[in-house]
Design a protein around this motif. Structure first.
Motif, PDB file in Angstrom:
ATOM      1  N   GLU A  38      -6.846 -41.038  37.917  1.00 36.11           N
ATOM      2  CA  GLU A  38      -6.055 -40.205  37.005  1.00 36.11           C
ATOM      3  C   GLU A  38      -6.756 -39.956  35.671  1.00 36.11           C
ATOM      4  O   GLU A  38      -6.449 -38.960  34.990  1.00 36.11           O
ATOM      5  CB  GLU A  38      -4.696 -40.868  36.756  1.00 36.11           C
ATOM      6  N   THR A  39      -7.702 -40.814  35.303  1.00 39.08           N
ATOM      7  CA  THR A  39      -8.288 -40.698  33.951  1.00 39.08           C
ATOM      8  C   THR A  39      -9.801 -40.524  33.920  1.00 39.08           C
ATOM      9  O   THR A  39     -10.347 -40.064  32.907  1.00 39.08           O
ATOM     10  CB  THR A  39      -7.944 -41.958  33.129  1.00 39.08           C
ATOM     11  N   ILE A  40     -10.515 -40.892  34.985  1.00 38.44           N
ATOM     12  CA  ILE A  40     -11.985 -40.850  34.957  1.00 38.44           C
ATOM     13  C   ILE A  40     -12.544 -39.988  36.080  1.00 38.44           C
ATOM     14  O   ILE A  40     -13.312 -39.048  35.835  1.00 38.44           O
ATOM     15  CB  ILE A  40     -12.572 -42.272  35.035  1.00 38.44           C
ATOM     16  N   TYR A  41     -12.144 -40.290  37.305  1.00 37.28           N
ATOM     17  CA  TYR A  41     -12.687 -39.545  38.447  1.00 37.28           C
ATOM     18  C   TYR A  41     -11.840 -38.290  38.634  1.00 37.28           C
ATOM     19  O   TYR A  41     -11.076 -38.148  39.596  1.00 37.28           O
ATOM     20  CB  TYR A  41     -12.690 -40.421  39.696  1.00 37.28           C
ATOM     21  N   THR A  42     -12.003 -37.379  37.674  1.00 36.30           N
ATOM     22  CA  THR A  42     -11.215 -36.150  37.660  1.00 36.30           C
ATOM     23  C   THR A  42     -12.132 -34.948  37.497  1.00 36.30           C
ATOM     24  O   THR A  42     -13.282 -35.072  37.071  1.00 36.30           O
ATOM     25  CB  THR A  42     -10.213 -36.154  36.488  1.00 36.30           C
ATOM     26  N   GLU A  43     -11.601 -33.779  37.809  1.00 35.51           N
ATOM     27  CA  GLU A  43     -12.374 -32.557  37.625  1.00 35.51           C
ATOM     28  C   GLU A  43     -12.715 -32.346  36.157  1.00 35.51           C
ATOM     29  O   GLU A  43     -13.821 -31.910  35.814  1.00 35.51           O
ATOM     30  CB  GLU A  43     -11.586 -31.359  38.165  1.00 35.51           C
ATOM     31  N   GLU A  44     -11.752 -32.647  35.274  1.00 33.23           N
ATOM     32  CA  GLU A  44     -11.970 -32.405  33.843  1.00 33.23           C
ATOM     33  C   GLU A  44     -13.113 -33.255  33.292  1.00 33.23           C
ATOM     34  O   GLU A  44     -13.874 -32.802  32.432  1.00 33.23           O
ATOM     35  CB  GLU A  44     -10.687 -32.709  33.066  1.00 33.23           C
ATOM     36  N   ILE A  45     -13.232 -34.487  33.783  1.00 34.13           N
ATOM     37  CA  ILE A  45     -14.272 -35.385  33.292  1.00 34.13           C
ATOM     38  C   ILE A  45     -15.594 -35.171  34.034  1.00 34.13           C
ATOM     39  O   ILE A  45     -16.663 -35.054  33.410  1.00 34.13           O
ATOM     40  CB  ILE A  45     -13.832 -36.855  33.438  1.00 34.13           C
ATOM     41  N   CYS A  46     -15.553 -35.097  35.347  1.00 34.66           N
ATOM     42  CA  CYS A  46     -16.778 -35.161  36.146  1.00 34.66           C
ATOM     43  C   CYS A  46     -17.446 -33.811  36.392  1.00 34.66           C
ATOM     44  O   CYS A  46     -18.674 -33.743  36.504  1.00 34.66           O
ATOM     45  CB  CYS A  46     -16.486 -35.838  37.486  1.00 34.66           C
ATOM     46  N   PHE A  47     -16.671 -32.716  36.487  1.00 30.59           N
ATOM     47  CA  PHE A  47     -17.301 -31.436  36.768  1.00 30.59           C
ATOM     48  C   PHE A  47     -18.290 -31.019  35.679  1.00 30.59           C
ATOM     49  O   PHE A  47     -19.385 -30.520  35.988  1.00 30.59           O
ATOM     50  CB  PHE A  47     -16.239 -30.359  36.979  1.00 30.59           C
ATOM     51  N   PRO A  48     -17.957 -31.190  34.391  1.00 33.21           N
ATOM     52  CA  PRO A  48     -18.956 -30.842  33.369  1.00 33.21           C
ATOM     53  C   PRO A  48     -20.232 -31.684  33.471  1.00 33.21           C
ATOM     54  O   PRO A  48     -21.336 -31.182  33.169  1.00 33.21           O
ATOM     55  CB  PRO A  48     -18.214 -31.118  32.050  1.00 33.21           C
ATOM     56  N   ILE A  49     -20.103 -32.941  33.895  1.00 39.14           N
ATOM     57  CA  ILE A  49     -21.291 -33.788  34.054  1.00 39.14           C
ATOM     58  C   ILE A  49     -22.140 -33.280  35.217  1.00 39.14           C
ATOM     59  O   ILE A  49     -23.371 -33.221  35.128  1.00 39.14           O
ATOM     60  CB  ILE A  49     -20.868 -35.253  34.288  1.00 39.14           C
ATOM     61  N   ILE A  50     -21.474 -32.885  36.312  1.00 37.48           N
ATOM     62  CA  ILE A  50     -22.189 -32.323  37.456  1.00 37.48           C
ATOM     63  C   ILE A  50     -22.879 -31.026  37.056  1.00 37.48           C
ATOM     64  O   ILE A  50     -24.053 -30.783  37.402  1.00 37.48           O
ATOM     65  CB  ILE A  50     -21.218 -32.095  38.625  1.00 37.48           C
ATOM     66  N   ASP A  51     -22.175 -30.186  36.312  1.00 33.64           N
ATOM     67  CA  ASP A  51     -22.758 -28.912  35.873  1.00 33.64           C
ATOM     68  C   ASP A  51     -23.979 -29.138  34.989  1.00 33.64           C
ATOM     69  O   ASP A  51     -24.999 -28.443  35.134  1.00 33.64           O
ATOM     70  CB  ASP A  51     -21.713 -28.096  35.115  1.00 33.64           C
ATOM     71  N   ALA A  52     -23.878 -30.110  34.077  1.00 37.14           N
ATOM     72  CA  ALA A  52     -25.011 -30.396  33.178  1.00 37.14           C
ATOM     73  C   ALA A  52     -26.214 -30.894  33.962  1.00 37.14           C
ATOM     74  O   ALA A  52     -27.364 -30.559  33.636  1.00 37.14           O
ATOM     75  CB  ALA A  52     -24.590 -31.422  32.132  1.00 37.14           C
ATOM     76  N   THR A  53     -25.964 -31.682  34.988  1.00 35.41           N
ATOM     77  CA  THR A  53     -27.066 -32.146  35.839  1.00 35.41           C
ATOM     78  C   THR A  53     -27.760 -30.960  36.500  1.00 35.41           C
ATOM     79  O   THR A  53     -28.994 -30.892  36.559  1.00 35.41           O
ATOM     80  CB  THR A  53     -26.535 -33.115  36.908  1.00 35.41           C
TER      81      THR A  53
END
Length: 927
Positions: free
Chosen positions: A850-865
């Motif tokens: 609910e707080t970490i493994y979410t689209e809001e948190i992880c998608f920007p990190i994936i995009d930056a990679t």
């Protein structure tokens, strides 16, 4: 300023003279043995006088607290050595020490004070493991040697490293004899060295300045330098250094070509002939260095440049580039493994030796005659295997290997015939005929005996000890007895092995039994072998502990003075940082860089540079570590680097920190505990936990913990109390919760590190490792799919593969038709099944979803990679003979598969009743 310098000069002169009348001095200190060889500390006293000295009642008032007993004397020009463990000292140095102290020396810094019987101060020294003190004694195999017995003990420049041994796993030092660095008077002192510029470009001179001073006057000061590059190091040249003030000297190294290393040092000789090399000859870095670089345009990721200066390192790296082992179960690796198995089993000579030595009762003279023949054949076999498995198009040539085996065996039998009588040879041929039946398919295609032999190769061990070693006749007789008994024990495992191969048996239980036979034999061998024979055999056993591709291969000996260099180029500034005299061995899917402990890369003393057979792994691993860190768990640092090796671009690689003592310190943890790496191919509890620190002290703490958890399995309340007592519960919950979110099927029984903080909290923690198969991948997955439906019960006691019959106990090993299923690990099984632990684990898993493994948190990190690598995949494409557009499309497809996993995995888990009913994660209940 001039008056100050004169005073400073005479101050050092006074220090050099202060102890000139001392009769007994602290002369050598060994405070940090290599590879955690425990209890090897020693201190040597030296009497440079012309009369013997009575040490009765003398004692160390600071440090070890040792008092010399009555009637202890030190002869004129003689030595006295006291040590921590007399047996360990004699094992390595061959003579008995004069005394024993109980308190170990500090591995960092220690004040030692020696007083006479009346309490008067005799000598004192406070050593350190950092500059200006020599660095090699701090775990690099060297001792700390005093240079002049007549110069001040507390002067760091009066101490040097002893010569480094050829085998860095053996301790160095010169106890009981004159120091290798001995000088009657203190050599010149070199300080305040400065070399400019710090980052020279092509054809730019390097100006080197230093303060050099000596109480007896200087005869000569020179700057010595040599040029090094891929596969070469030129002859050392010397330039006289000119005095530019009363003690400041300067010289200029001419400009050099780009992409080379300039290694330089200062040589100073005084009027009495005493000489100093700075840096010291036996230091891990025996010279200072500058990298001559071209101007590099900053990119989106750092650059890494490997320069293998040594010829052997250069050739090995070249071979690795041409035939890279990309790790894992790639088709190329499996083909090589099959070929190796076919050749090793078909050309097996160890069993022939065992049969001759034990069954035919040959006389020791005949055994001696056979030893060189067998050793020669072993070398020929190994060379033939290595040549064969590196052949191009090996898969198409597998059907030719039986002929290679037949040719080798025919020649082998003809050679053995010359050393045997007719009757002995006939008996030998009969035994060979029996063993050769069905030997070309490898152990996995045969019955239980070949499989057992692969895991417990007693014949190879016996061969190693008796055919290639200087074994005495009594040793030989006893070894035959021990190995014949162990062979009977192995035969007793045939039925359990048959059950495992049919899918009915307990693989883990069989592993435990195999390990019991192996370890029991190793313990008995200690009473037969010399300490050195036992050490060598232990190393051999470690190398041969696995049959999987790339596992258990012999590791090259890493000298403290590495001959390679690594250049790290910051992606923002373009400035380079040179790490010279390091070791850079190849490894599965890349390289490992070992830095010196006083010059880490961003706090890391060892890093892996990886590019595995599946490009998705390079993305999943660092992203997985990011989730662990955000969940509050320590994890290795990662980054991407564009890599060159000896001038050749090999494309971007993943840089991953190696968990070790520096990793622990970087994460503000005590570094003196027990760190274990969990590997699935090991045998039993001990075999699956590869010790990375304190490697000589065994696995007792681990065995005790697992035993406690098992004994209290039916008592959940008592077991929960034990879990809270022995584990950092929140940290371990975080580990398993993130593992579950990432579908990391490979991280419950394998691929993690566990750490026991012995002298701090006393608790155990778990750290993630080898996270390439996270974010929805398993070895049997089809293209375009993601693995998202791993059940919440995975890894716990009682979990079974999907569709497993309810009336059968769950397997302990692999899950048959379900490629991702594995039985849980020694920690995950009891912890995840304990109702109290499980309640908190489920609550924390839900909280992370609910707080970490979410689209809001992880998608920007994936995009930056993806943005950082979009140029790199195109740059790498020509290296791998791939179309750049296809490489770019593959990157985007892999990134999308990571996003798909997150969406599907979250949906799957949040729909599970067990997770839905989980309450709030309450940290206060974990204490």
């Amino acid at each position: 300023m001039r008056l100050f310098r004169i005073h400073a000069f005479f101050g050092i002169f006074a220090l050099c003279r202060l102890s000139a009348t001392a009769d007994v001095v602290i002369n050598e200190i060994f405070y940090h043995a290599p590879e955690d060889i425990g209890e090897l500390d020693y201190i040597e006293l030296y009497n440079p006088g012309s009369q013997a000295v009575d040490l009765s009642g003398w004692k160390f008032t600071k440090g070890i607290g040792y008092q010399f007993p009555a009637n202890t004397k030190i002869d004129a020009n003689g030595f006295v050595v006291i040590c921590q463990n007399p047996d360990r000292f004699k094992e390595f140095y061959g003579f008995a020490a004069n005394g024993v102290f109980e308190v170990p020396l500090s591995k960092k810094s220690e004040l030692l004070e020696l007083a006479n019987a009346l309490g008067g101060n005799v000598d004192r020294v406070k050593y350190k493991g950092r500059s200006p003190w020599p660095m090699a004694p701090d775990g690099y195999s060297a001792s700390l040697e005093r240079i002049s017995p007549f110069a001040k003990s507390d002067l760091p420049q009066n101490w040097e490293s002893s010569p480094l041994p050829a085998d860095p796993l053996k301790p160095g030092g010169t106890p009981g004899k004159q120091n290798a660095n001995f000088s009657a008077n203190l050599p010149p002192i070199v300080t305040n060295l400065k070399a400019t510029p710090a980052h020279p470009v092509a054809d730019q001179p390097i100006i080197v300045e230093a303060d050099v001073q000596d109480a007896h006057g200087l005869r000569a000061v020179s700057l010595r330098y040599r040029i090094a590059g891929p596969g070469f190091e030129k002859e050392e040249l010397s330039i006289p250094m000119k005095a530019i003030s009363d003690r400041r000297f300067s010289a200029v190294i001419p400009g050099q070509k780009a992409n080379q290393i300039v290694r330089f040092r200062i040589q100073a000789i005084d009027q009495k002939g005493a000489q100093r090399l700075y840096p010291g000859e036996y230091e891990p870095r025996p010279a200072l260095s500058r990298f001559i670089h071209e101007k590099l345009e900053p990119g989106k990721i750092p650059f890494g440049i490997i320069i293998n200066v040594g010829e052997s390192e250069f050739k090995a790296a070249e071979k690795h580039r041409k035939n890279p082992n990309t790790g894992g179960f790639s088709e190329e690796n499996m083909t090589r493994w099959r070929a190796r198995m076919m050749l090793e089993s078909g050309m097996e000579i160890e069993s022939a030796w065992f049969q001759l030595a034990t069954r035919q009762q040959l006389a020791i003279d005949q055994i001696r005659k056979l030893q060189p023949i067998f050793s020669s054949k072993l070398s020929q076999r190994e060379a033939l295997i290595e040549k064969t498995v590196e052949l191009p198009d090996l898969k198409d040539k597998l059907n030719t290997l039986p002929e290679v085996v037949r040719s080798f065996q025919s020649d082998f039998k003809d050679t053995i015939k010359t050393a045997l009588s007719a009757a002995e040879n006939e008996k030998f041929l009969d035994s060979q005929q029996q063993q050769s039946a069905a030997q070309s398919g490898g152990p996995m295609r045969q019955g239980p005996e070949p499989l057992l032999k692969r895991f417990l190769n007693l014949e190879a061990g016996f061969f190693k000890l008796t055919a290639q070693s200087n074994i005495t006749e009594p040793q030989f007789t006893r070894l035959k007895e021990l190995y014949e008994s162990a062979l009977e024990d192995r035969r007793g495992l045939i039925k359990p092995a048959q059950a495992v191969m049919s899918g009915e048996g307990d693989w883990e239980a069989l592993q435990e039994k195999i390990a019991s036979v192996d370890d029991g034999l190793a313990k008995k061998l200690k009473s037969v072998l010399t300490p050195e024979q036992d050490r060598q055999f232990a190393e051999w056993r470690k190398e041969k502990s696995s049959f999987m591709p790339g596992r258990g291969e012999p590791k090259s000996v890493q000298s403290p003075q590495g001959r390679s260099a690594f250049v790290y180029v910051d992606q923002q500034t373009g400035e380079s940082e040179l790490f010279d005299f390091v070791n850079i061995p190849s490894r599965n899917a890349g390289y490992k860089v070992h830095f010196h402990k006083d010059r880490p890369l961003k706090g890391m003393t060892s890093v892996n540079l990886i590019f595995e057979y599946n490009e998705r792994f390079v993305l999943a691993e660092p992203l997985a570590y990011e989730v662990y860190r955000r969940a509050g768990n320590v994890a290795p640092l990662t980054d991407f680097v564009r890599l060159w090796i000896d001038g050749e671009l090999v494309g971007y690689h993943l840089l991953v920190e190696q968990p070790n003592r520096a990793f622990l310190r970087r994460n503000k943890l005590e570094d003196d505990g027990n760190l274990y790496k969990i590997v699935w191919e090991g045998r039993g509890l001990v075999g699956q936990h590869e010790k990375k620190t304190n490697i000589k002290t065994g696995h007792d703490d681990l065995i005790e913990l697992v035993d406690l958890l098992e004994k209290n399995r039916s008592k959940p309340d008592e077991q929960w109390a034990l879990i809270k007592k022995h584990f950092n519960v929140e940290q371990v919950i975080n580990y398993f919760a993130v593992n579950t979110c990432l579908s990391h099927w490979d991280g419950f029984f394998n691929n993690y590190l566990t750490y026991h903080d012995l002298n701090g909290t006393g608790k155990w923690e778990i750290y993630p490792w080898d996270q390439d198969k996270t974010w929805g991948f398993h070895d049997g997955i089809r293209e375009g799919e993601v693995f998202y439906d791993m059940p919440l019960t995975f890894g716990m006691e009682g979990d079974t593969p999907p569709g497993w019959p309810k009336d059968r106990p769950p397997p302990r090993g692999f899950g048959g038709a379900t490629p991702w299923w594995r039985a849980g690990g020694y920690f995950s099984r009891p912890l995840l099944a304990n109702p109290h632990f499980r309640k908190h684990y489920l609550a924390r898993t839900k909280e992370i979803l609910e707080t970490i493994y979410t689209e809001e948190i992880c998608f920007p990190i994936i995009d930056a990679t993806g943005q950082r690598l979009q140029d790199e995949v195109r740059i790498r494409a020509p290296v791998t003979k791939t179309d750049p557009e296809k490489a770019a499309a593959t990157l985007q497809a892999n990134l999308q598969s990571l996003r798909d996993h997150l969406v599907k995995r979250r949906k799957f888990l949040l729909e599970q009743n067990e997770l839905n009913s989980a309450g709030k994660f309450l940290r206060t209940e974990l204490n």
